[in-house]
Design a protein around this motif. Structure first.
Motif, short mmCIF file in Angstrom:
data_model
loop_
_atom_site.label_atom_id
_atom_site.label_comp_id
_atom_site.label_asym_id
_atom_site.label_seq_id
_atom_site.Cartn_x
_atom_site.Cartn_y
_atom_site.Cartn_z
N LYS A 63 0.95 -1.17 0.12
CA LYS A 63 -0.01 -0.08 -0.07
C LYS A 63 0.80 1.23 0.05
N ASN A 64 2.27 0.99 -0.12
CA ASN A 64 3.15 2.27 -0.17
C ASN A 64 2.82 3.07 0.99
N ILE A 65 2.74 2.58 2.15
CA ILE A 65 2.70 3.43 3.55
C ILE A 65 3.97 4.07 3.88
N ASP A 66 4.02 5.39 4.08
CA ASP A 66 5.20 5.96 4.50
C ASP A 66 5.57 5.30 5.83
N CYS A 67 6.93 5.01 5.84
CA CYS A 67 7.53 4.23 7.02
C CYS A 67 7.41 5.10 8.37
N ARG A 68 7.42 6.38 8.12
CA ARG A 68 7.00 7.40 9.35
C ARG A 68 5.63 7.08 9.97
N GLU A 69 4.70 6.96 9.30
CA GLU A 69 3.35 6.85 9.32
C GLU A 69 3.04 5.29 9.82
N TYR A 70 3.66 4.47 9.33
CA TYR A 70 3.71 3.11 9.63
C TYR A 70 3.99 2.73 11.06
N ALA A 71 5.21 3.53 11.45
CA ALA A 71 5.83 3.33 12.68
C ALA A 71 4.91 3.76 13.95
N LYS A 72 3.89 4.59 13.43
CA LYS A 72 2.92 4.89 14.53
C LYS A 72 1.79 3.81 15.15
N LEU A 73 1.87 2.59 14.36
CA LEU A 73 1.32 1.51 14.60
C LEU A 73 1.74 0.97 15.96
N ALA A 74 3.12 1.22 16.30
CA ALA A 74 3.74 0.59 17.47
C ALA A 74 3.26 1.30 18.67
N GLY A 75 2.60 2.44 18.63
CA GLY A 75 2.22 3.24 19.70
C GLY A 75 0.99 2.79 20.17
N GLY A 76 0.37 1.85 19.36
CA GLY A 76 -0.99 1.40 19.80
C GLY A 76 -0.94 -0.02 20.12
N PHE A 77 0.26 -0.78 19.87
CA PHE A 77 0.31 -2.30 19.82
C PHE A 77 0.34 -2.66 21.43
N TYR A 78 -0.49 -3.20 21.71
CA TYR A 78 -0.89 -3.70 22.93
C TYR A 78 -1.52 -5.23 23.17
N PRO A 79 -0.88 -6.18 22.80
CA PRO A 79 -1.30 -7.77 22.63
C PRO A 79 -1.75 -8.02 24.08
N SER A 80 -2.80 -7.57 24.70
CA SER A 80 -3.06 -8.01 25.93
C SER A 80 -3.36 -9.55 26.02
N ASP A 159 19.73 2.87 5.67
CA ASP A 159 21.17 2.28 5.20
C ASP A 159 21.02 1.36 4.52
N TYR A 160 19.71 0.92 4.31
CA TYR A 160 19.08 -0.35 3.36
C TYR A 160 19.33 0.42 1.94
N TYR A 161 20.32 0.56 1.67
CA TYR A 161 20.60 1.14 0.33
C TYR A 161 21.61 0.89 -0.55
N PRO A 162 21.52 0.80 -1.85
CA PRO A 162 20.52 1.18 -2.64
C PRO A 162 19.15 0.41 -2.16
N LEU A 163 18.12 0.99 -2.52
CA LEU A 163 16.82 0.13 -2.05
C LEU A 163 16.76 -1.08 -3.16
N GLY A 164 15.90 -1.86 -2.51
CA GLY A 164 15.64 -3.25 -3.62
C GLY A 164 14.29 -3.10 -4.27
N THR A 165 14.02 -4.33 -4.69
CA THR A 165 12.84 -4.37 -5.72
C THR A 165 11.75 -4.20 -4.78
N THR A 166 11.46 -4.19 -3.65
CA THR A 166 10.47 -3.95 -2.89
C THR A 166 10.53 -2.47 -1.98
N GLY A 167 9.36 -2.21 -1.42
CA GLY A 167 9.60 -0.96 -0.36
C GLY A 167 10.07 0.13 -0.99
N GLN A 168 9.86 0.44 -2.06
CA GLN A 168 10.26 1.58 -2.76
C GLN A 168 9.42 2.77 -2.66
N GLY A 169 8.18 2.56 -2.12
CA GLY A 169 7.15 3.64 -1.93
C GLY A 169 7.08 4.04 -0.60
#
Length: 433
Positions: A63-80, A159-169
């Motif tokens: 879904k080409n989610i920006d990694c900084r937006e995706y990282a916000k998922l961690a703030g709500g992760f609480y596997p009770s 530092d995963y650079y150059p980028l690979g075939t995935t995760g370019q967006g």
């Protein structure tokens, strides 16, 4: 996010070891390979913050989610509802002998308390617990071997650079240093191999994202074998095994098949073999994927793997609350019931000399040849068998005799007394070589 890119001394030592002549597995490693083959059945666990999206483990790049937006998922992760004891018990009840969990997947989020990135379950989530450590402790307590999945690729780090075939967006614009990334991985692997007890195997994935990159796998593998000589190394690179690897992985296909498109030209090696497969259509939790394989299909998959001399690593994708989906648990329990009766024809066996066919497969243990009839086509089954004397044929479950006749290069079994609707009609032949 802070990163500590420190090359440890072990990394340098591993380079010197890798520069020596070809990889020679240690005695502990060879024993581990034998135990690995004997176990035949394991649980794969794909779990991370991606479970919160309910769209599988590839949602970030799909879904080409920006990694900084995706990282916000961690703030709500609480596997009770996470319960390491329940997970391990579910694996044992299914007849599984080992567990392989995703310590870090392609999204770059570490499911353990690493010192080399704060993007981990202990520091970045309100949950604050090291689930990998808890699972490792419970595995030791219940006698289950623990393996670590570890992604070589990363959709978040610069530092995963150059980028690979995935995760370019995924929004990365800065260009880090590839050697820093290699050092980061080595440091994390060192943590996993020195802080979590005995590790049965490290299961790599993602090499295919940058197949032409200088991954320095020889150094990585040498570090693993130095830290834990009995730890096996496997790599889901969809190629023939590389030097330093201890088993060969097949994704969503049995050895020799390529229906999933990952194994084109991949020949079967002499190393131990393992097929990994999903229970439904995705590895990570999907809220819409109810396309689960039937119990019969899962048993056939396990038996077909054993008949091709391979283990089956069967996946579950826990929910964001930490529970394994009920549909998965139900199937695991049913497979476990079958294994309580027929496990002896799977555990500790090797592929039988009767080659797999449309009818099924064979497995062997000493002078006992187990014929697994998975598909019936009439009441007579004629199988090629040379070089041995068949002394008896019985149904494995109740020891009832099965009429048979032998010719110079075959054996014919009379199946008329066996119900045609059995999931697997197992016939034990006593064969003197």
């Amino acid at each position: 996010m802070k990163y500590v890119c420190l090359f440890v001394v072990l990394w340098l030592g591993a380079g010197r070891l890798a520069a020596q002549s070809g990889y020679q597995p240690a005695p502990e490693n060879l024993r581990s390979r034998e135990a690995f083959q004997d176990s035949r059945f394991g649980m794969f666990i794909h779990w991370g913050i991606y479970s919160m999206l309910g769209d599988g483990e590839w949602a970030m790049t799909n879904k080409n989610i920006d990694c900084r937006e995706y990282a916000k998922l961690a703030g709500g992760f609480y596997p009770s509802k996470f319960d390491a004891k329940a997970w391990v018990q579910a694996a044992k009840d299914a007849g599984m002998k080992y567990i392989c969990i995703t310590s870090r997947h392609h999204d770059g989020f570490s499911m353990f308390g690493t010192r080399y990135s704060d993007y981990n379950i202990v520091e970045a989530t309100p949950y604050g617990r090291d689930v990998v450590r808890e699972l490792a402790k419970e595995c030791r307590k219940q006698g289950i071997r623990l393996h670590f999945y570890y992604s070589l690729l990363d959709w978040t780090r610069e530092d995963y650079y150059p980028l690979g075939t995935t995760g370019q967006g995924t929004g990365r614009t800065a260009h880090g240093d590839w050697n820093d990334y290699l050092g980061f991985m080595n440091n994390q692997l060192t943590e996993l191999l020195t802080g979590y007890g005995p590790v049965g195997a490290v299961w790599f994935d993602g090499w295919w994202d940058k197949a032409d990159a200088d991954w320095q796998l020889d150094k990585i593998y040498a570090t693993i074998h130095r830290l834990q000589p009995g730890c096996l190394v496997g790599n889901n690179h969809h190629r023939e095994p590389f030097p330093g690897e201890d088993f060969q992985a097949f994704e969503q296909d049995l050895p020799g098949q390529n229906t999933a498109g990952h194994s084109a030209g991949q020949t079967i090696s002499a190393l131990p073999l393992e097929t990994c497969a999903t229970m439904n259509g995705t590895w990570g939790y999907s809220i819409t994927d109810r396309n689960y394989k039937s119990v019969a299909a899962l048993i056939h998959l396990l038996v077909n793997a054993a008949g091709r001399n391979a283990n089956l690593l069967l996946n579950v994708g826990p929910q964001p609350d930490g529970e394994i989906p009920q549909a998965s648990l139900e199937r695991l329990r049913e497979v476990g019931r079958w294994m309580k009766t027929y496990g002896e024809t799977v555990y500790g066996t090797r592929a039988g000399e009767i080659a797999p066919g449309a009818w099924g497969v064979s497995t062997r243990k000493g002078d006992r040849l187990f014929v697994h009839v998975l598909r019936r086509d009439g009441d007579t089954l004629s199988l090629p068998l040379t070089g041995g004397v068949v002394r008896s044929a019985v149904r494995f479950a109740d020891r009832a005799e099965v009429p048979f006749s032998v010719a110079t290069d075959s054996v014919s079994l009379d199946l008329s007394g066996i119900p045609a609707d059995e999931i697997d009609s197992v016939i034990e032949l006593s064969v003197r070589r």
